[in-house]
Scaffold this active site. Structure first.
Site, PDB file in Angstrom:
ATOM      1  N   ASP A  19       0.839  -1.210   0.119  1.00 37.51           N
ATOM      2  CA  ASP A  19      -0.084   0.158   0.039  1.00 37.51           C
ATOM      3  C   ASP A  19       0.942   1.188   0.121  1.00 37.51           C
ATOM      4  O   ASP A  19       1.575   1.373   0.914  1.00 37.51           O
ATOM      5  CB  ASP A  19      -0.997  -0.107   1.367  1.00 37.51           C
ATOM      6  N   HIS A  20       0.918   2.086  -1.273  1.00 34.49           N
ATOM      7  CA  HIS A  20       1.560   3.171  -1.120  1.00 34.49           C
ATOM      8  C   HIS A  20       1.380   4.302  -0.063  1.00 34.49           C
ATOM      9  O   HIS A  20       2.145   5.100   0.006  1.00 34.49           O
ATOM     10  CB  HIS A  20       1.721   3.748  -2.588  1.00 34.49           C
ATOM     11  N   ARG A  21       0.429   4.191   0.434  1.00 38.06           N
ATOM     12  CA  ARG A  21      -0.148   5.254   1.605  1.00 38.06           C
ATOM     13  C   ARG A  21       0.694   4.961   2.508  1.00 38.06           C
ATOM     14  O   ARG A  21       0.994   5.738   3.412  1.00 38.06           O
ATOM     15  CB  ARG A  21      -1.563   5.017   1.840  1.00 38.06           C
TER      16      ARG A  21
END
Lengths: 93, 410
Positions: free
Chosen positions: B384-386
């Site tokens: 998850d790039h968050r």
């Protein structure tokens, strides 16, 4: 002096294999299995199941299947033949 | 009704294992719940005496509905009456903090009404599933204006989505649908329900999680040679599968990349204090579950093998426990020796990472400037790039590779 050997009864072996398969995959339908079919396709057996099958066959017959021979027990017919050969060989010793 | 998956809005209370007056202890199985994907054994997180069973067998209720009242064993001088709300938190993970039911237990003073723990939006004046509340919060929808179409008029996620699109209730206001009573799903009904549940989870993942992917081909010749020698030295009942070696190495690698072990909730990453490895298990007839191998980084390889064997058998028999379904902090999916060369997996929310392992296969490999053949596995990280960037993901894959070059210390 060598004792005379008696080959194990194929029908009994087949019943044993099917019983063990039923324990390995209780949610699978083992009643209508094609005995020549690859169990990885027929019953969706994976590597855990094949190992459990080897364990079950050992506990039922005393025949230990080494990892290099897993390919010989991926069908009902294959199991019966493998067990028959190795149980007969065991009795000859 | 515990939340046993990111995609779960409702569950059916199939069977009670306790009755009024029974003494229960923390960890006891008290009920079977059908989540549509499978039947899960629900544990209690409190010790005490069952005072009242609030939901009858066969009843389908929204997640968060109190199932029973358990009078906790009181401290000297106290009156330990409180609810038992198994895993009533709004998120399915509890590895990083206290068990959700502990947060829902009443204080041991005055009797309190069974309460649903909500950690997202303020409690609505009528009931809404946790997913519906979270979506309403994200979309800025006033739950009071949404007509619920779930059991008892409960507001479901679909109701919020429909309202957000049209501003109108999902269906004209009227008599609330009757509560549904049924037994556990079976056969094609079960398969269809599993597919719907998986579809909802995967659709949510693709909708909400900005995935990035990294791959690494790993020479596993040392690991496989060690495994072969180990298995040759022990009896058939003590053999280890290659996947166990890969799982342990992954669990240890996650210690070096804590940004990838945890959940994304309320716009923030929550690092998990344990490595509860979710292991994707294919169900015969279709479908997938990913229950947790708790503390996978601390188990020996034989212990991991025993746990995996047991987990797989119970997953396929529909006998998983609620803590196993709710607790994964990261998931590993391996399609085994019949699988593809590589996997591009989809993260199971609210986790922030998933590791996909292709089948181990022999490939040309350069060793000290010479071309040889080695058993190789392609490891793919979906993250998850968050919560993390590629550098952190690369750290994980490098750590996984390093661990697999030192199998004696797994």
């Amino acid at each position: 002096m060598n004792q005379p050997t008696t080959a194990p009864d194929p029908a009994e072996l087949r019943a044993t294999v099917l019983r063990v398969l039923g324990e390995v995959a209780p949610e699978a339908d083992t009643a209508g299995i094609d005995p020549a079919a690859d169990l990885r396709d027929e019953l969706e057996l994976d590597s855990m199941d094949i190992l459990n099958l080897a364990v079950g066959l050992f506990q039922a017959t005393g025949v230990e299947v080494p990892e290099r021979d897993y390919g010989s027990i991926v069908s009902v017919d294959g199991c019966v033949q493998y067990l028959s050969e190795h149980m007969a060989a065991g009795r000859q010793q | 009704m515990p939340s046993l998956g990111a995609d779960m809005d409702f569950g059916t209370l199939i069977a009670w294992h306790v009755g009024v007056g029974d003494q229960v202890h923390r960890g006891d199985i008290v009920a079977d719940v059908d989540t549509d994907k499978s039947v899960i054994e629900v544990e209690t997180f409190v010790t005490g005496t069952v005072e009242e069973l609030l939901v009858p067998e066969g009843r389908r209720v929204p997640v968060g509905t109190p199932l029973a009242l358990i009078r906790e064993d009181a401290a000297p001088g106290g009156n330990g009456r409180g609810p038992a709300v198994p895993a009533a938190a709004t998120s399915p993970t509890a590895a990083a903090g206290p068990r959700p039911a502990e947060a829902g237990a009443a204080q041991p003073t005055a009797p309190a009404p069974p309460a649903t723990v909500s950690q997202t939006a303020p409690a609505p004046h009528h009931f809404a599933s946790p997913l519906a509340r979270r979506l309403a919060h994200e979309l800025g929808v006033d739950l009071a204006a949404v007509t619920g179409t779930g059991p008892g008029g409960a507001v479901r996620r679909e109701d919020v989505e429909a309202y957000a699109v049209s501003g109108a209730p999902a269906r004209p206001p009227g008599v609330a649908p009757p509560e549904v009573s049924r037994g556990p799903l079976a056969g094609t009904d079960r398969q269809a329900a599993v597919r719907r549940a998986v579809a909802a989870a995967m659709a949510r993942s693709n909708r909400e999680i900005p995935h990035y992917y990294l791959t690494r081909d790993i020479d596993v010749s040392r690991a496989m040679a060690w495994l072969e020698a180990h298995n040759a030295a022990v009896g058939v009942t003590d053999r280890l599968l290659p996947v166990v070696v890969l799982l342990k190495a992954t669990a240890l690698a996650l210690r070096e990349a804590p940004d990838l072990n945890g959940t994304w909730e309320q716009d923030a990453f929550r690092a998990a204090s344990h490595v509860h490895l979710g292991v994707a298990i294919a169900l015969r007839g279709g479908g997938l579950v990913a229950p947790a191998l708790h503390d996978a980084d601390r188990l020996s390889l034989p212990e991991l093998m025993t746990r995996l064997r047991d987990l797989t058998a119970r997953a396929r028999a529909g006998r998983l426990r609620s803590s196993e379904v709710a607790d994964p902090t990261v998931t590993v999916t391996s399609l085994g020796d019949q699988g593809p060369d590589s996997v591009l997996p989809v993260i199971y929310p609210p986790q922030v990472a998933i590791v996909g392992l292709g089948r181990i296969r022999e490939r040309p490999w350069a060793v000290d400037g010479l071309l040889g053949v080695r058993p190789v596995v392609t490891a793919t990280l979906g993250a998850d790039h968050r919560a993390s960037d590629g550098h952190r993901g690369a750290v994980l894959l490098a750590a996984l590779d390093r661990r697999l070059q030192d199998p004696e210390n797994l």
